[in-house]
Motif scaffolding. Structure first.
Motif, short mmCIF file in Angstrom:
data_model
loop_
_atom_site.label_atom_id
_atom_site.label_comp_id
_atom_site.label_asym_id
_atom_site.label_seq_id
_atom_site.Cartn_x
_atom_site.Cartn_y
_atom_site.Cartn_z
N ILE A 98 32.95 56.94 27.18
CA ILE A 98 33.20 56.58 28.58
C ILE A 98 34.34 55.57 28.55
O ILE A 98 34.23 54.51 27.94
N LYS A 99 35.45 55.95 29.15
CA LYS A 99 36.63 55.08 29.22
C LYS A 99 36.69 54.50 30.62
O LYS A 99 36.81 55.23 31.60
N CYS A 100 36.59 53.19 30.70
CA CYS A 100 36.62 52.49 31.99
C CYS A 100 37.94 51.75 32.14
O CYS A 100 38.35 51.02 31.24
N SER A 101 38.56 51.96 33.27
CA SER A 101 39.80 51.26 33.60
C SER A 101 39.54 50.40 34.83
O SER A 101 39.09 50.91 35.86
N PHE A 102 39.80 49.11 34.71
CA PHE A 102 39.55 48.18 35.80
C PHE A 102 40.88 47.58 36.23
O PHE A 102 41.80 47.47 35.45
N SER A 103 40.89 47.11 37.45
CA SER A 103 42.00 46.32 37.95
C SER A 103 41.41 45.04 38.53
O SER A 103 40.45 45.10 39.30
N ASN A 151 51.11 43.47 32.41
CA ASN A 151 52.43 43.78 32.95
C ASN A 151 52.38 44.70 34.16
O ASN A 151 53.29 45.46 34.41
N LYS A 152 51.33 44.65 34.93
CA LYS A 152 51.18 45.55 36.07
C LYS A 152 51.39 44.86 37.41
O LYS A 152 50.91 45.31 38.42
N GLY A 153 52.05 43.72 37.43
CA GLY A 153 52.33 43.05 38.70
C GLY A 153 51.26 42.05 39.08
O GLY A 153 50.94 41.15 38.31
N ALA A 154 50.69 42.22 40.27
CA ALA A 154 49.76 41.23 40.82
C ALA A 154 48.34 41.36 40.29
O ALA A 154 47.45 40.64 40.72
N ALA A 155 48.10 42.30 39.36
CA ALA A 155 46.74 42.49 38.84
C ALA A 155 46.79 42.77 37.34
O ALA A 155 47.76 43.30 36.83
N ASN A 156 45.73 42.38 36.66
CA ASN A 156 45.56 42.74 35.26
C ASN A 156 44.87 44.09 35.20
O ASN A 156 43.89 44.33 35.90
N GLN A 157 45.38 44.98 34.35
CA GLN A 157 44.75 46.27 34.11
C GLN A 157 43.95 46.14 32.82
O GLN A 157 44.50 45.74 31.79
N ILE A 158 42.67 46.45 32.87
CA ILE A 158 41.78 46.26 31.74
C ILE A 158 41.15 47.60 31.39
O ILE A 158 40.66 48.30 32.28
N THR A 159 41.16 47.95 30.12
CA THR A 159 40.53 49.20 29.66
C THR A 159 39.47 48.86 28.62
O THR A 159 39.72 48.07 27.71
N THR A 160 38.31 49.44 28.78
CA THR A 160 37.22 49.30 27.81
C THR A 160 36.69 50.69 27.52
O THR A 160 36.55 51.52 28.42
N VAL A 161 36.41 50.95 26.24
CA VAL A 161 35.91 52.26 25.81
C VAL A 161 34.53 52.06 25.21
O VAL A 161 34.33 51.16 24.38
N TYR A 162 33.59 52.90 25.62
CA TYR A 162 32.21 52.87 25.12
C TYR A 162 31.96 54.19 24.40
O TYR A 162 32.24 55.25 24.96
N GLU A 163 31.42 54.14 23.18
CA GLU A 163 31.16 55.35 22.41
C GLU A 163 29.68 55.40 22.03
O GLU A 163 29.08 54.37 21.70
N VAL A 166 27.99 43.75 37.56
CA VAL A 166 28.24 42.32 37.77
C VAL A 166 29.65 42.06 38.32
O VAL A 166 29.88 41.09 39.01
N PHE A 167 30.58 42.97 38.05
CA PHE A 167 31.96 42.76 38.48
C PHE A 167 32.22 43.18 39.92
O PHE A 167 33.27 42.88 40.48
N ARG A 168 31.28 43.84 40.55
CA ARG A 168 31.46 44.27 41.95
C ARG A 168 31.72 43.08 42.87
O ARG A 168 32.36 43.23 43.91
N ALA A 169 31.22 41.92 42.52
CA ALA A 169 31.39 40.73 43.35
C ALA A 169 32.76 40.08 43.18
O ALA A 169 33.12 39.18 43.95
N VAL A 170 33.54 40.52 42.20
CA VAL A 170 34.89 39.96 42.00
C VAL A 170 35.81 40.55 43.06
O VAL A 170 35.97 41.78 43.15
N ARG A 171 36.39 39.70 43.89
CA ARG A 171 37.26 40.15 44.98
C ARG A 171 38.44 40.96 44.42
O ARG A 171 39.12 40.52 43.50
N GLY A 172 38.63 42.17 44.97
CA GLY A 172 39.76 43.01 44.56
C GLY A 172 39.52 43.84 43.31
O GLY A 172 40.40 44.58 42.88
N THR A 226 38.59 46.83 41.04
CA THR A 226 38.45 48.28 41.17
C THR A 226 38.13 48.85 39.79
O THR A 226 38.51 48.28 38.76
N LEU A 227 37.45 49.98 39.77
CA LEU A 227 37.00 50.58 38.52
C LEU A 227 37.09 52.09 38.61
O LEU A 227 36.74 52.68 39.64
N SER A 228 37.57 52.72 37.54
CA SER A 228 37.45 54.16 37.41
C SER A 228 36.92 54.43 36.01
O SER A 228 37.13 53.64 35.09
#
Length: 105
Positions: free
Chosen positions: A9-14, A47-59, A78-84, A86-88
């Motif tokens: 499961i590859k999760c990409s957050f902003s 390097n994505k502008g006004a947001a950090n792009q974070i990727t985590t991989v679960y195996e 737990v991260f749903r409460a962080v303003r702004g 997003t997760l895919s």
């Protein structure tokens, strides 16, 4: 992790830069994942502008997909409460050829 078909499961957050402190506080409060899930990351692209792009991989083993998905989802809630925030997420099979070991007698 024993042999067998692996799943990823590859999760990409902003996370907005101004909210990264809140993200970090919440990340430090997370309980450890069960041993059957291997976490790689987080990998941060600043390097994505006004947001950090974070990727985590679960195996994990494919037979544990349902259990792993529930565990990882609860972990990320737990991260749903962080303003702004997003997760895919992408779920992928990861078939590996068995490794061949040469043993000398």
């Amino acid at each position: 992790m024993p042999g067998g078909v692996k799943m990823i499961i590859k999760c990409s957050f902003s996370v907005p830069l101004k909210e990264i402190g809140d993200y970090n506080r919440r990340a430090r409060s997370l309980p450890p994942l069960p041993n059957y899930i291997v976490k790689r990351g987080p990998y941060i692209d600043e390097n994505k502008g006004a947001a950090n792009q974070i990727t985590t991989v679960y195996e994990f083993e494919k037979t544990l997909l349902s259990e792993a998905w529930k565990t990882i989802s609860k972990h990320l809630d737990v991260f749903r409460a962080v303003r702004g925030f997003t997760l895919s997420a992408q779920v992928m099979d990861r078939e590996r050829e068995p490794q061949k070991a040469q043993i000398r007698a």
